[in-house]
Design an enzyme around this catalytic site. Structure first.
Site, PDB file in Angstrom:
ATOM      1  N   GLY A  26       0.808  -1.208   0.000  1.00  0.00           N
ATOM      2  CA  GLY A  26       0.000   0.000   0.000  1.00  0.00           C
ATOM      3  C   GLY A  26       0.844   1.261   0.000  1.00  0.00           C
ATOM      4  N   ALA A  27       0.196   2.393   0.367  1.00  0.00           N
ATOM      5  CA  ALA A  27       0.825   3.716   0.266  1.00  0.00           C
ATOM      6  C   ALA A  27       1.395   3.881  -1.141  1.00  0.00           C
ATOM      7  CB  ALA A  27       1.894   3.900   1.336  1.00  0.00           C
ATOM      8  N   HIS A  32       4.630   2.069  -8.097  1.00  0.00           N
ATOM      9  CA  HIS A  32       3.686   0.950  -8.077  1.00  0.00           C
ATOM     10  C   HIS A  32       2.796   0.969  -9.325  1.00  0.00           C
ATOM     11  CE1 HIS A  32       4.266   1.460  -3.585  1.00  0.00           C
ATOM     12  NE2 HIS A  32       4.525   0.180  -3.735  1.00  0.00           N
ATOM     13  N   GLN A  56       7.637  -9.111   8.351  1.00  0.00           N
ATOM     14  CA  GLN A  56       8.874  -8.681   7.695  1.00  0.00           C
ATOM     15  C   GLN A  56       9.456  -7.429   8.340  1.00  0.00           C
ATOM     16  OE1 GLN A  56       6.974  -8.057   3.727  1.00  0.00           O
ATOM     17  NE2 GLN A  56       8.205  -6.183   3.647  1.00  0.00           N
ATOM     18  N   GLY A 142       9.640  -3.960  -8.381  1.00  0.00           N
ATOM     19  CA  GLY A 142      10.518  -2.855  -8.747  1.00  0.00           C
ATOM     20  C   GLY A 142      11.944  -3.100  -8.287  1.00  0.00           C
ATOM     21  N   GLN A 148      15.430  -7.671  -2.510  1.00  0.00           N
ATOM     22  CA  GLN A 148      14.153  -8.378  -2.489  1.00  0.00           C
ATOM     23  C   GLN A 148      13.925  -9.111  -3.811  1.00  0.00           C
ATOM     24  OE1 GLN A 148      10.225  -6.808  -0.826  1.00  0.00           O
ATOM     25  NE2 GLN A 148       9.952  -6.404  -2.990  1.00  0.00           N
ATOM     26  N   SER A 181       7.196   4.501  -0.632  1.00  0.00           N
ATOM     27  CA  SER A 181       6.108   4.815   0.299  1.00  0.00           C
ATOM     28  C   SER A 181       6.632   5.564   1.514  1.00  0.00           C
ATOM     29  CB  SER A 181       5.410   3.528   0.733  1.00  0.00           C
ATOM     30  OG  SER A 181       4.901   2.837  -0.394  1.00  0.00           O
TER      31      SER A 181
END
Length: 275
Positions: A26-27, A32, A56, A142, A148, A181
């Site tokens: 979100g945010a 995104h 996490q 991304g 990640q 975010s």
């Protein structure tokens, strides 16, 4: 746009569609939305998830402060053409405490993993749960979150998920700051200073290409940070893109990344540059 809140209805919906998935916490921002547009282009159905994943976060304060803007996020997703969004509760995602532990070996012992113990275990678990529930043909991430991407790539290969991963370039503001975010937590004064981080990545790349060794580059960059006391540098590393391990010499034939994490005004920011 369908907004689904339980794993049962999400699984039922996903059974009959070819899906491109964009997992998020979100945010949402233009970074995104660029993933949403790519997934929309590539797939019959563009799906997103919005879930602030508690397992996490190794810092409870960071979890508490993470921005939550669900109504705005849903509006942005609908306008971008998203077809379905899964918005689970913590209870729906984790009906029981998770006993499983994921260990990604040397890939997670450096950079973010070194400073955020348990972080990638949490990432691996939540992404694998989303993959099992939604069974997308493709998933979009991304490259701002470079480590990640590497972790998820390893997990997909090791567990034979059969999902095509699509890693998309970092989206930046006009002044160079990587969209995140967490940027929403910066004061106006700190937001104006934040592009300094990207400038240090550009400077490091330039020095490497001019023939400086990685250690010499890091020494020069440390001097830049010494003159900017408002930044607290956590790490600045020059690594092999394939395994994220530090390099001692620069080889133009090897894909290279410079990665950093720093605190500014109580907000932790990460960025990277790769070529």
């Amino acid at each position: 746009m369908k907004v689904l809140k339980t794993r049962i209805e999400t699984q039922n919906y996903a059974k009959s569609h070819e899906i491109g998935l964009v997992p998020t916490m979100g945010a949402l921002h233009d970074g995104h939305l660029s993933l949403i547009k790519r997934a929309k282009k590539d797939n019959e159905v563009c799906a997103a998830s919005i879930f602030v994943n508690p397992i996490q976060f190794n810092n409870p304060e960071d979890l508490e402060k993470y921005p939550r803007t669900l109504e705005k996020d849903l509006d942005l997703l609908e306008k971008a053409g998203c077809d379905m969004v899964y918005v689970p509760s913590v209870e729906d995602m984790y009906p029981e405490p998770v006993a499983l532990k994921m260990d990604f070996g040397p890939l997670e012992r450096v950079l973010e993993g070194a400073f955020r113990p348990g972080h990638f275990n949490g990432v691996g678990i939540v992404v694998s749960k989303l993959f099992h529930m939604i069974k997308p043909q493709r998933a979009y991430f991304g490259l701002k979150d470079l480590q990640q991407c590497a972790i998820i790539n390893r997990m997909v290969k090791d567990l034979n998920f059969g999902i095509d991963l699509v890693f998309c370039d970092t989206v930046r503001a006009e002044d160079g700051l990587a969209l995140s975010s967490r940027n929403a937590r910066l004061s106006a004064e700190d937001r104006a200073k934040a592009p300094f981080l990207y400038s240090t990545l550009q400077a490091g790349q330039k020095l490497l290409l001019e023939g400086k060794s990685p250690e010499e580059v890091k020494t020069e960059i440390q001097k830049m940070f010494n003159n900017r006391s408002e930044f607290e540098l956590e790490y600045y590393e020059i690594v092999d893109f394939e395994n994220l391990q530090n390099i001692s010499t620069y080889d133009p034939q090897v894909k290279t990344a410079i990665v950093l994490a720093a605190h500014l005004g109580g907000v932790r920011l990460i960025d990277n540059i790769l070529w």
